[in-house]
Enzyme design. Structure first.
Site, PDB file in Angstrom:
ATOM      1  N   HIS A 180       9.520 -17.245  38.654  1.00 60.44           N
ATOM      2  CA  HIS A 180       8.312 -18.015  38.952  1.00 60.44           C
ATOM      3  C   HIS A 180       7.388 -17.170  39.828  1.00 60.44           C
ATOM      4  CE1 HIS A 180       5.737 -21.382  40.013  1.00 60.44           C
ATOM      5  NE2 HIS A 180       5.817 -20.984  41.274  1.00 60.44           N
TER       6      HIS A 180
ATOM      7  N   LYS B 256      -5.605  -2.103  18.691  1.00 60.60           N
ATOM      8  CA  LYS B 256      -5.270  -2.577  20.043  1.00 60.60           C
ATOM      9  C   LYS B 256      -6.089  -1.826  21.094  1.00 60.60           C
ATOM     10  CE  LYS B 256      -3.494  -4.968  17.856  1.00 60.60           C
ATOM     11  NZ  LYS B 256      -3.172  -5.093  16.431  1.00 60.60           N
TER      12      LYS B 256
ATOM     13  N   LEU C  81       0.938  12.209  11.245  1.00 64.65           N
ATOM     14  CA  LEU C  81       2.062  11.298  11.018  1.00 64.65           C
ATOM     15  C   LEU C  81       1.749   9.924  11.627  1.00 64.65           C
ATOM     16  CD1 LEU C  81       4.884  13.859  11.940  1.00 64.65           C
ATOM     17  CD2 LEU C  81       4.131  13.203   9.642  1.00 64.65           C
TER      18      LEU C  81
ATOM     19  N   GLU D 135     -13.412 -18.124   5.438  1.00 62.36           N
ATOM     20  CA  GLU D 135     -12.007 -18.202   5.012  1.00 62.36           C
ATOM     21  C   GLU D 135     -11.887 -19.148   3.831  1.00 62.36           C
ATOM     22  OE1 GLU D 135      -8.824 -16.912   5.573  1.00 62.36           O
ATOM     23  OE2 GLU D 135      -8.283 -18.407   4.072  1.00 62.36           O
TER      24      GLU D 135
ATOM     25  N   ILE E 208      -9.120  -9.322   3.317  1.00 65.40           N
ATOM     26  CA  ILE E 208      -8.492 -10.401   2.536  1.00 65.40           C
ATOM     27  C   ILE E 208      -7.039 -10.068   2.187  1.00 65.40           C
ATOM     28  CG2 ILE E 208     -10.669 -11.293   1.608  1.00 65.40           C
ATOM     29  CD1 ILE E 208      -9.831  -9.810  -1.052  1.00 65.40           C
TER      30      ILE E 208
ATOM     31  N   GLY F 293       1.192  12.400   3.084  1.00 64.02           N
ATOM     32  CA  GLY F 293      -0.056  12.897   2.526  1.00 64.02           C
ATOM     33  C   GLY F 293      -1.200  12.953   3.523  1.00 64.02           C
ATOM     34  N   ARG F 294      -1.142  12.147   4.558  1.00 60.68           N
ATOM     35  CA  ARG F 294      -2.177  12.156   5.605  1.00 60.68           C
ATOM     36  C   ARG F 294      -2.107  13.424   6.429  1.00 60.68           C
ATOM     37  NH1 ARG F 294      -4.224   6.913   7.235  1.00 60.68           N
ATOM     38  NH2 ARG F 294      -2.731   5.507   6.285  1.00 60.68           N
TER      39      ARG F 294
HETATM   40  P1  FAD Z   1       2.333   2.673   6.406  1.00 60.73           P
HETATM   41  O1  FAD Z   1       2.177   2.598   7.859  1.00 60.73           O
HETATM   42  O2  FAD Z   1       1.218   2.204   5.546  1.00 60.73           O
HETATM   43  O3  FAD Z   1       2.655   4.197   6.098  1.00 60.73           O
HETATM   44  C1  FAD Z   1       2.832   4.678   4.809  1.00 60.73           C
HETATM   45  C2  FAD Z   1       2.468   6.140   4.788  1.00 60.73           C
HETATM   46  O4  FAD Z   1       2.838   6.667   3.528  1.00 60.73           O
HETATM   47  C3  FAD Z   1       0.974   6.423   4.922  1.00 60.73           C
HETATM   48  O5  FAD Z   1       0.735   7.293   5.992  1.00 60.73           O
HETATM   49  C4  FAD Z   1       0.574   7.056   3.589  1.00 60.73           C
HETATM   50  O6  FAD Z   1      -0.375   8.104   3.744  1.00 60.73           O
HETATM   51  C5  FAD Z   1       1.892   7.627   3.115  1.00 60.73           C
HETATM   52  N1  FAD Z   1       1.983   7.741   1.659  1.00 60.73           N
HETATM   53  C6  FAD Z   1       1.672   6.809   0.726  1.00 60.73           C
HETATM   54  N2  FAD Z   1       1.940   7.276  -0.514  1.00 60.73           N
HETATM   55  C7  FAD Z   1       2.442   8.530  -0.351  1.00 60.73           C
HETATM   56  C8  FAD Z   1       2.902   9.524  -1.239  1.00 60.73           C
HETATM   57  N3  FAD Z   1       2.938   9.318  -2.558  1.00 60.73           N
HETATM   58  N4  FAD Z   1       3.315  10.708  -0.717  1.00 60.73           N
HETATM   59  C9  FAD Z   1       3.292  10.940   0.639  1.00 60.73           C
HETATM   60  N5  FAD Z   1       2.869  10.031   1.511  1.00 60.73           N
HETATM   61  C10 FAD Z   1       2.455   8.834   1.034  1.00 60.73           C
HETATM   62  N6  FAD Z   1       1.411  -4.514  12.262  1.00 60.73           N
HETATM   63  C11 FAD Z   1       2.005  -4.928  13.402  1.00 60.73           C
HETATM   64  O7  FAD Z   1       3.219  -5.154  13.414  1.00 60.73           O
HETATM   65  N7  FAD Z   1       1.289  -5.084  14.565  1.00 60.73           N
HETATM   66  C12 FAD Z   1      -0.034  -4.848  14.612  1.00 60.73           C
HETATM   67  O8  FAD Z   1      -0.647  -5.002  15.669  1.00 60.73           O
HETATM   68  C13 FAD Z   1      -0.697  -4.437  13.425  1.00 60.73           C
HETATM   69  N8  FAD Z   1      -2.021  -4.191  13.427  1.00 60.73           N
HETATM   70  C14 FAD Z   1      -2.622  -3.750  12.279  1.00 60.73           C
HETATM   71  C15 FAD Z   1      -3.991  -3.539  12.305  1.00 60.73           C
HETATM   72  C16 FAD Z   1      -4.645  -3.099  11.173  1.00 60.73           C
HETATM   73  C17 FAD Z   1      -6.131  -2.854  11.218  1.00 60.73           C
HETATM   74  C18 FAD Z   1      -3.891  -2.847   9.982  1.00 60.73           C
HETATM   75  C19 FAD Z   1      -4.581  -2.334   8.754  1.00 60.73           C
HETATM   76  C20 FAD Z   1      -2.533  -3.072   9.942  1.00 60.73           C
HETATM   77  C21 FAD Z   1      -1.883  -3.545  11.096  1.00 60.73           C
HETATM   78  N9  FAD Z   1      -0.518  -3.820  11.103  1.00 60.73           N
HETATM   79  C22 FAD Z   1       0.087  -4.262  12.245  1.00 60.73           C
HETATM   80  C23 FAD Z   1       0.314  -3.630   9.908  1.00 60.73           C
HETATM   81  C24 FAD Z   1       1.091  -2.293  10.001  1.00 60.73           C
HETATM   82  O9  FAD Z   1       0.164  -1.242  10.149  1.00 60.73           O
HETATM   83  C25 FAD Z   1       1.935  -2.086   8.764  1.00 60.73           C
HETATM   84  O10 FAD Z   1       2.776  -3.199   8.558  1.00 60.73           O
HETATM   85  C26 FAD Z   1       2.812  -0.841   8.915  1.00 60.73           C
HETATM   86  O11 FAD Z   1       2.019   0.297   9.138  1.00 60.73           O
HETATM   87  C27 FAD Z   1       3.676  -0.639   7.681  1.00 60.73           C
HETATM   88  O12 FAD Z   1       4.441   0.499   7.841  1.00 60.73           O
HETATM   89  P2  FAD Z   1       4.943   1.352   6.581  1.00 60.73           P
HETATM   90  O13 FAD Z   1       5.744   2.482   7.158  1.00 60.73           O
HETATM   91  O14 FAD Z   1       5.577   0.481   5.590  1.00 60.73           O
HETATM   92  O15 FAD Z   1       3.627   1.915   5.887  1.00 60.73           O
HETATM   93  P1  NAD Z   2      -4.099 -11.784   5.757  1.00 57.64           P
HETATM   94  O1  NAD Z   2      -3.271 -12.048   4.567  1.00 57.64           O
HETATM   95  O2  NAD Z   2      -3.531 -11.977   7.117  1.00 57.64           O
HETATM   96  O3  NAD Z   2      -5.424 -12.666   5.704  1.00 57.64           O
HETATM   97  C1  NAD Z   2      -6.306 -12.613   4.626  1.00 57.64           C
HETATM   98  C2  NAD Z   2      -7.091 -13.910   4.579  1.00 57.64           C
HETATM   99  O4  NAD Z   2      -8.142 -13.775   3.648  1.00 57.64           O
HETATM  100  C3  NAD Z   2      -6.258 -15.110   4.164  1.00 57.64           C
HETATM  101  O5  NAD Z   2      -6.404 -16.117   5.122  1.00 57.64           O
HETATM  102  C4  NAD Z   2      -6.847 -15.503   2.811  1.00 57.64           C
HETATM  103  O6  NAD Z   2      -6.803 -16.888   2.571  1.00 57.64           O
HETATM  104  C5  NAD Z   2      -8.286 -15.015   2.958  1.00 57.64           C
HETATM  105  N1  NAD Z   2      -8.993 -14.724   1.698  1.00 57.64           N
HETATM  106  C6  NAD Z   2      -8.512 -14.130   0.598  1.00 57.64           C
HETATM  107  N2  NAD Z   2      -9.491 -14.007  -0.330  1.00 57.64           N
HETATM  108  C7  NAD Z   2     -10.617 -14.531   0.216  1.00 57.64           C
HETATM  109  C8  NAD Z   2     -11.971 -14.690  -0.230  1.00 57.64           C
HETATM  110  N3  NAD Z   2     -12.366 -14.259  -1.433  1.00 57.64           N
HETATM  111  N4  NAD Z   2     -12.869 -15.262   0.588  1.00 57.64           N
HETATM  112  C9  NAD Z   2     -12.478 -15.710   1.821  1.00 57.64           C
HETATM  113  N5  NAD Z   2     -11.217 -15.575   2.290  1.00 57.64           N
HETATM  114  C10 NAD Z   2     -10.307 -14.988   1.505  1.00 57.64           C
HETATM  115  O7  NAD Z   2      -4.617 -10.276   5.561  1.00 57.64           O
HETATM  116  P2  NAD Z   2      -5.335  -9.277   6.563  1.00 57.64           P
HETATM  117  O8  NAD Z   2      -5.922  -9.983   7.715  1.00 57.64           O
HETATM  118  O9  NAD Z   2      -6.211  -8.429   5.703  1.00 57.64           O
HETATM  119  O10 NAD Z   2      -4.121  -8.410   7.080  1.00 57.64           O
HETATM  120  C11 NAD Z   2      -3.311  -7.669   6.153  1.00 57.64           C
HETATM  121  C12 NAD Z   2      -1.926  -7.465   6.678  1.00 57.64           C
HETATM  122  O11 NAD Z   2      -1.935  -6.613   7.806  1.00 57.64           O
HETATM  123  C13 NAD Z   2      -1.291  -8.775   7.085  1.00 57.64           C
HETATM  124  O12 NAD Z   2      -0.196  -8.996   6.236  1.00 57.64           O
HETATM  125  C14 NAD Z   2      -0.816  -8.580   8.478  1.00 57.64           C
HETATM  126  O13 NAD Z   2       0.544  -8.882   8.590  1.00 57.64           O
HETATM  127  C15 NAD Z   2      -1.029  -7.098   8.776  1.00 57.64           C
HETATM  128  N6  NAD Z   2      -1.641  -7.019  10.129  1.00 57.64           N
HETATM  129  C16 NAD Z   2      -0.902  -7.411  11.189  1.00 57.64           C
HETATM  130  C17 NAD Z   2      -1.465  -7.413  12.448  1.00 57.64           C
HETATM  131  C18 NAD Z   2      -0.643  -7.859  13.601  1.00 57.64           C
HETATM  132  O14 NAD Z   2       0.567  -7.931  13.480  1.00 57.64           O
HETATM  133  N7  NAD Z   2      -1.247  -8.152  14.751  1.00 57.64           N
HETATM  134  C19 NAD Z   2      -2.774  -7.024  12.630  1.00 57.64           C
HETATM  135  C20 NAD Z   2      -3.513  -6.664  11.530  1.00 57.64           C
HETATM  136  C21 NAD Z   2      -2.926  -6.653  10.270  1.00 57.64           C
END
Ligand code: FAD
Ligand code: NAD
Length: 463
Positions: free
Chosen positions: A442, A53, A40, A201, A269, A36-37
């Protein structure tokens, strides 16, 4: 049957969906991916892993110049922030990588169906008014930001992770709600660029799910860097007036509330699975209490021919977990044996220093039986010391009887790169002795893993 449009139709082109599509096409299956985006790559490439990053990497350089760590090495510079240029390189990385997936789709003959898919039956979806019937359908719709009840995200004063990646100027005061991965990564970006950052937190430690030693040490390091931490505190309200926010905070255990002013509030959160609008009921599917689609070990849902992967299914919400499930689901659909070892999925927080772990935490391992733990400080690692990177440690947790490595936790400048070695060792069922007797180059940060493994039997060399 001749009236199927595709062997496999994947809904969502994030790291789960696009990888599944490419692998399915490589295996000779007629494949389509609905997205939908506009571009890709899903959350990860568009608004997640990659742009975060890009901002972390660039702000790390700024911070190194501003905080004196470059001066310590004889490089004296006064940094000047060009925020539009920093955003420009972020946008460029996203453009190139999302374009790269489009190229890979063409190369592998994956059809990109543009629009949002909704089920009309167990083997048919509708996208932009057109029906597509497929022998197999993979749900890879990912996740979205969990909202905080009563708090409106306006992407100006109150932002989610997407808004926090794009702030047009450095806020003077930023409050991050949630001390998880997103809060600490994006909080770090803006702290490095000059914001006074406070992380609120709910729990009494940052980074739920990680090893307790790591969580406590991380809190000390972030505080030392100038981040204010309010642990054991919940946000009960955010009022926005005249471009400023006033947050109401309460101790999680109950007690008197206080207020906090901010120019920008990041709500981080957690994230929740995307199933709205999919019309799962038309396919006979239901979600569990957490809104996820349950799957079996092979990634099959309860409905034959429908599979699900990535953030929309239980497990850590990580891009590499979604990718591995994408490969496995395609291989299973093609009649092969798709394998994912959910016990060995590394997780990395890309702060400075980085924080990484794989396998069990010490707390989890102790619950299962007797363990031995070896720890080695980065201060005693020659490369880290030479590079002026003294913070952190490596901790190896092994089974007391078999010596098999159960988990490893690292805080180090390059922890995210280091952890791959342990994941591979664990995949091969390594003991701590196997790691201890493997020759490590090393001087490298990875020698700290060898020393921590040696410490499991009480015999490290450099401490
Ligand atoms: P998504 O990447 O969420 O992709 C799903 C796609 O499906 C979307 O593009 C959406 O538009 C599409 N879609 C949804 N519904 C429909 C529909 N009905 N029809 C058509 N298309 C649809 N993970 C890491 O491992 N390392 C990181 O450093 C990391 N950093 C992150 C930083 C941030 C700020 C965020 C928000 C997340 C981060 N994550 C990281 C988490 C990671 O982005 C997700 O775990 C990962 O993208 C999940 O992949 P996915 O394919 O399941 O879903
Ligand atoms: P998270 O689950 O990592 O952290 C959310 C935090 O918010 C928790 O510590 C929780 O206790 C706290 N919280 C919840 N409700 C609250 C409230 N009302 N007030 C204060 N604190 C509260 O979720 P996130 O940081 O939003 O990340 C979401 C997902 O995205 C994670 O599951 C993570 O795996 C993924 N992600 C991964 C990476 C990476 O791999 N480097 C980077 C970004 C995001």
């Amino acid at each position: 049957m001749a009236d199927y449009d595709y062997d496999v139709l994947i809904i969502g082109a994030g790291p789960g969906g696009y990888v599944a599509a490419i692998r399915a096409a490589q295996l000779g299956l007629k494949t389509a991916c609905v997205e939908g985006r506009e571009t890709l790559g899903g959350t990860c490439l568009n608004v997640g892993c990659i742009p975060s990053k890009a901002m972390l990497h660039a702000s790390e350089y700024f911070d190194a110049a501003a905080n004196g760590s470059m001066a310590k090495m004889g490089v004296i510079v006064t940094p000047k922030l060009d925020l539009p240029a920093m955003h420009g390189q972020r946008q460029d990385a996203v453009k190139q990588l999302t374009g790269g997936i489009e190229f890979l789709f063409k190369k592998n003959k994956v059809d990109w169906i543009k629009g949002f898919a909704a089920f009309t039956s167990a083997d048919t979806v509708e996208v932009a008014g057109k029906s597509y019937r497929a022998r197999n359908i993979v749900i890879a719709t990912g996740s979205s930001v969990t909202p905080l009840p009563g708090v409106t995200i306006d992407q100006k004063v109150v932002v989610d992770s997407t808004g926090a990646l794009e702030l047009p100027k450095v806020p003077k005061k930023m409050v991050v709600i949630g001390g998880g991965v997103i809060g600490l990564e994006l909080g770090s970006v803006w702290r490095r660029l000059g914001s006074e950052v406070t992380v609120v937190e709910f729990l009494d430690q940052l980074l739920p799910g990680m090893d307790m030693d790591v969580r406590k040490e991380a809190a000390k390091i972030f505080k030392k860097q100038g981040m204010a931490l309010k642990l054991g505190t919940k946000v009960t309200g955010v009022a926005v007036k005249g471009g400023k926010a006033t947050l109401t905070l309460e101790p999680a255990a109950g007690g008197a509330s206080e207020t906090l002013e901010a120019d920008c509030v990041l709500v981080s959160i957690g994230r929740r699975p995307n199933t709205e609008g999919l019309a799962l009921d038309k396919a006979g599917l239901e979600t569990n209490a957490r809104g996820q689609i349950e799957v079996d070990h092979d990634l099959r849902t309860t409905i034959p021919g429908i599979w699900a992967i990535g953030d929309v299914v239980p497990g850590p919400m990580l891009a590499h977990k979604a990718e591995d499930e994408g490969i496995a689901v395609a291989e299973n659909i093609a009649g092969q044996t798709g394998i994912i070892n959910h016990a060995v999925i590394p997780s990395v927080v890309y702060t400075w220093p980085e924080i990484a772990g794989v396998g069990l935490t010490e707390e989890q391992a102790k619950e299962r039986g007797e363990i031995k733990v070896g720890k080695f400080p980065m201060l005693a690692n020659s490369r880290a010391k030479t590079n002026h990177e003294p913070d952190g440690f490596v901790k190896v947790i092994a089974d007391a009887k078999t010596d098999r490595v159960l988990g490893t936790w690292i805080i180090a400048s390059v922890a995210g790169t280091m952890i791959a070695q342990v994941a591979q060792a664990m995949e091969f069922g390594a003991t701590s002795e196997d790691i201890a007797y493997t020759c490590h180059a090393h001087p490298t940060h990875n020698e700290a893993i060898k020393e921590a493994a040696m410490a499991v039997t009480g015999k490290p060399i450099h401490i």
